[in-house]
Motif scaffolding. Structure first.
Motif, PDB file in Angstrom:
ATOM      1  N   THR A 187       0.748  -1.061   0.130  1.00  0.00           N
ATOM      2  CA  THR A 187       0.029  -0.092   0.194  1.00  0.00           C
ATOM      3  C   THR A 187       0.625   1.260   0.010  1.00  0.00           C
ATOM      4  N   GLU A 188       2.007   1.079   0.514  1.00  0.00           N
ATOM      5  CA  GLU A 188       2.992   2.138   0.360  1.00  0.00           C
ATOM      6  C   GLU A 188       3.291   2.846  -1.301  1.00  0.00           C
ATOM      7  N   PHE A 189       2.916   2.121  -2.208  1.00  0.00           N
ATOM      8  CA  PHE A 189       3.176   2.465  -3.382  1.00  0.00           C
ATOM      9  C   PHE A 189       1.924   3.152  -4.119  1.00  0.00           C
ATOM     10  N   LEU A 190       0.851   2.881  -3.684  1.00  0.00           N
ATOM     11  CA  LEU A 190      -0.417   3.335  -4.037  1.00  0.00           C
ATOM     12  C   LEU A 190      -0.478   4.900  -3.859  1.00  0.00           C
ATOM     13  N   PRO A 191      -1.105   5.770  -4.935  1.00  0.00           N
ATOM     14  CA  PRO A 191      -1.222   7.120  -4.453  1.00  0.00           C
ATOM     15  C   PRO A 191      -2.369   7.139  -3.451  1.00  0.00           C
ATOM     16  N   LYS A 192      -2.199   8.314  -2.752  1.00  0.00           N
ATOM     17  CA  LYS A 192      -3.184   8.682  -1.715  1.00  0.00           C
ATOM     18  C   LYS A 192      -4.562   8.657  -2.064  1.00  0.00           C
ATOM     19  N   ASP A 193      -4.841   9.231  -3.167  1.00  0.00           N
ATOM     20  CA  ASP A 193      -6.375   9.275  -3.630  1.00  0.00           C
ATOM     21  C   ASP A 193      -6.723   7.761  -4.125  1.00  0.00           C
ATOM     22  N   LEU A 194      -5.798   7.012  -4.619  1.00  0.00           N
ATOM     23  CA  LEU A 194      -6.496   5.560  -4.811  1.00  0.00           C
ATOM     24  C   LEU A 194      -6.722   4.876  -3.417  1.00  0.00           C
ATOM     25  N   LEU A 195      -5.755   4.877  -2.615  1.00  0.00           N
ATOM     26  CA  LEU A 195      -5.993   4.305  -1.102  1.00  0.00           C
ATOM     27  C   LEU A 195      -7.398   4.898  -0.633  1.00  0.00           C
ATOM     28  N   ASP A 196      -7.648   6.111  -0.723  1.00  0.00           N
ATOM     29  CA  ASP A 196      -8.787   6.914  -0.142  1.00  0.00           C
ATOM     30  C   ASP A 196     -10.194   6.067  -0.719  1.00  0.00           C
ATOM     31  N   GLN A 197     -10.042   5.989  -2.155  1.00  0.00           N
ATOM     32  CA  GLN A 197     -11.228   5.235  -2.987  1.00  0.00           C
ATOM     33  C   GLN A 197     -11.381   3.886  -2.365  1.00  0.00           C
ATOM     34  N   LEU A 198      -9.935   3.089  -2.066  1.00  0.00           N
ATOM     35  CA  LEU A 198     -10.236   1.655  -1.993  1.00  0.00           C
ATOM     36  C   LEU A 198     -10.750   1.578  -0.348  1.00  0.00           C
ATOM     37  N   ASN A 199     -10.339   2.437   0.601  1.00  0.00           N
ATOM     38  CA  ASN A 199     -11.096   2.497   1.874  1.00  0.00           C
ATOM     39  C   ASN A 199     -12.567   2.759   1.566  1.00  0.00           C
ATOM     40  N   ALA A 200     -12.899   3.697   0.977  1.00  0.00           N
ATOM     41  CA  ALA A 200     -14.216   4.092   1.111  1.00  0.00           C
ATOM     42  C   ALA A 200     -15.059   2.892   0.287  1.00  0.00           C
ATOM     43  N   ALA A 201     -14.720   2.206  -0.570  1.00  0.00           N
ATOM     44  CA  ALA A 201     -15.217   0.941  -1.063  1.00  0.00           C
ATOM     45  C   ALA A 201     -15.421  -0.050  -0.174  1.00  0.00           C
ATOM     46  N   ARG A 202     -14.328  -0.300   0.753  1.00  0.00           N
ATOM     47  CA  ARG A 202     -14.400  -1.390   1.742  1.00  0.00           C
ATOM     48  C   ARG A 202     -15.386  -0.943   2.848  1.00  0.00           C
ATOM     49  N   ARG A 203     -15.512   0.141   3.235  1.00  0.00           N
ATOM     50  CA  ARG A 203     -16.520   0.781   4.169  1.00  0.00           C
ATOM     51  C   ARG A 203     -17.841   0.782   3.413  1.00  0.00           C
ATOM     52  N   GLN A 204     -18.172   0.926   2.170  1.00  0.00           N
ATOM     53  CA  GLN A 204     -19.279   0.694   1.627  1.00  0.00           C
ATOM     54  C   GLN A 204     -19.774  -0.590   1.715  1.00  0.00           C
ATOM     55  N   SER A 205     -18.764  -1.392   1.424  1.00  0.00           N
ATOM     56  CA  SER A 205     -19.290  -3.035   1.283  1.00  0.00           C
ATOM     57  C   SER A 205     -19.646  -3.577   2.939  1.00  0.00           C
ATOM     58  N   ARG A 206     -18.880  -3.030   3.657  1.00  0.00           N
ATOM     59  CA  ARG A 206     -19.044  -3.758   4.878  1.00  0.00           C
ATOM     60  C   ARG A 206     -20.655  -2.966   5.339  1.00  0.00           C
ATOM     61  N   ARG A 207     -20.931  -1.776   5.096  1.00  0.00           N
ATOM     62  CA  ARG A 207     -22.172  -1.156   5.438  1.00  0.00           C
ATOM     63  C   ARG A 207     -23.336  -1.877   4.872  1.00  0.00           C
ATOM     64  N   LYS A 208     -23.088  -2.298   3.529  1.00  0.00           N
ATOM     65  CA  LYS A 208     -24.079  -3.290   2.770  1.00  0.00           C
ATOM     66  C   LYS A 208     -24.269  -4.600   3.420  1.00  0.00           C
ATOM     67  N   ARG A 209     -23.390  -5.307   3.862  1.00  0.00           N
ATOM     68  CA  ARG A 209     -23.539  -6.404   4.469  1.00  0.00           C
ATOM     69  C   ARG A 209     -24.001  -6.584   6.079  1.00  0.00           C
ATOM     70  N   ALA A 210     -24.078  -5.311   6.615  1.00  0.00           N
ATOM     71  CA  ALA A 210     -24.824  -4.999   7.942  1.00  0.00           C
ATOM     72  C   ALA A 210     -26.163  -5.478   8.064  1.00  0.00           C
ATOM     73  N   THR A 211     -26.368  -6.461   8.831  1.00  0.00           N
ATOM     74  CA  THR A 211     -27.872  -6.676   8.923  1.00  0.00           C
ATOM     75  C   THR A 211     -28.481  -6.179  10.447  1.00  0.00           C
ATOM     76  N   ARG A 212     -27.499  -5.701  11.138  1.00  0.00           N
ATOM     77  CA  ARG A 212     -28.179  -5.581  12.538  1.00  0.00           C
ATOM     78  C   ARG A 212     -27.859  -3.789  12.472  1.00  0.00           C
ATOM     79  N   VAL A 213     -28.916  -3.146  13.262  1.00  0.00           N
ATOM     80  CA  VAL A 213     -28.728  -1.765  13.353  1.00  0.00           C
ATOM     81  C   VAL A 213     -28.894  -1.464  14.904  1.00  0.00           C
ATOM     82  N   VAL A 214     -28.366  -0.340  15.092  1.00  0.00           N
ATOM     83  CA  VAL A 214     -28.238   0.332  16.610  1.00  0.00           C
ATOM     84  C   VAL A 214     -29.349   1.575  16.317  1.00  0.00           C
TER      85      VAL A 214
END
Length: 115
Positions: free
Chosen positions: A2-29
């Motif tokens: 991950t040190e070799f990837l540009p920062k904007d690409l890392l940010d997009q990957l992290n955002a996609a990972r968060r979106q994927s976790r949010r879609k899989r979530a079945t429980r809600v507080v």
């Protein structure tokens, strides 16, 4: 790697990972009128997205779809990357029936027939 990837690409990957976790979530507080997806759940507590969810504390309700699972008293535990972890101080399962204030008459189990 991950040190070799540009920062904007890392940010997009992290955002996609968060979106994927949010879609899989079945429980809600539920806190008041607001609801937030639970990204990680265990017997001792749960974790939500630290950036999107305000700091929670006190009495909360946990739902899985339309079903009320528990009512809990929580305290913030620690920040784990982009997750905020909370621990249960008290975790009470939700009851689907209300308690009654009177004794219910039990019907007879079997009747003896007249000949």
């Amino acid at each position: 790697m991950t040190e070799f990837l540009p920062k904007d690409l890392l940010d997009q990957l992290n955002a996609a990972r968060r979106q994927s976790r949010r879609k899989r979530a079945t429980r809600v507080v539920h806190v008041g009128d607001e609801a937030f997806p639970i990204l990680d759940y265990s017997d001792g507590g749960f974790a939500v997205d630290a950036d999107d969810v305000p700091r929670l504390r006190g009495l909360i309700d946990i739902f899985e779809g339309p079903r009320h699972l528990t009512q809990a008293l929580i305290v913030a535990s620690a920040r784990d990357g982009d997750l905020m972890r909370y621990e249960f101080k008290r975790n009470t399962p939700a009851e689907m029936t209300a308690p009654v204030d009177f004794e219910r008459a039990t019907p007879p189990v079997g009747l003896i027939a007249r000949d």
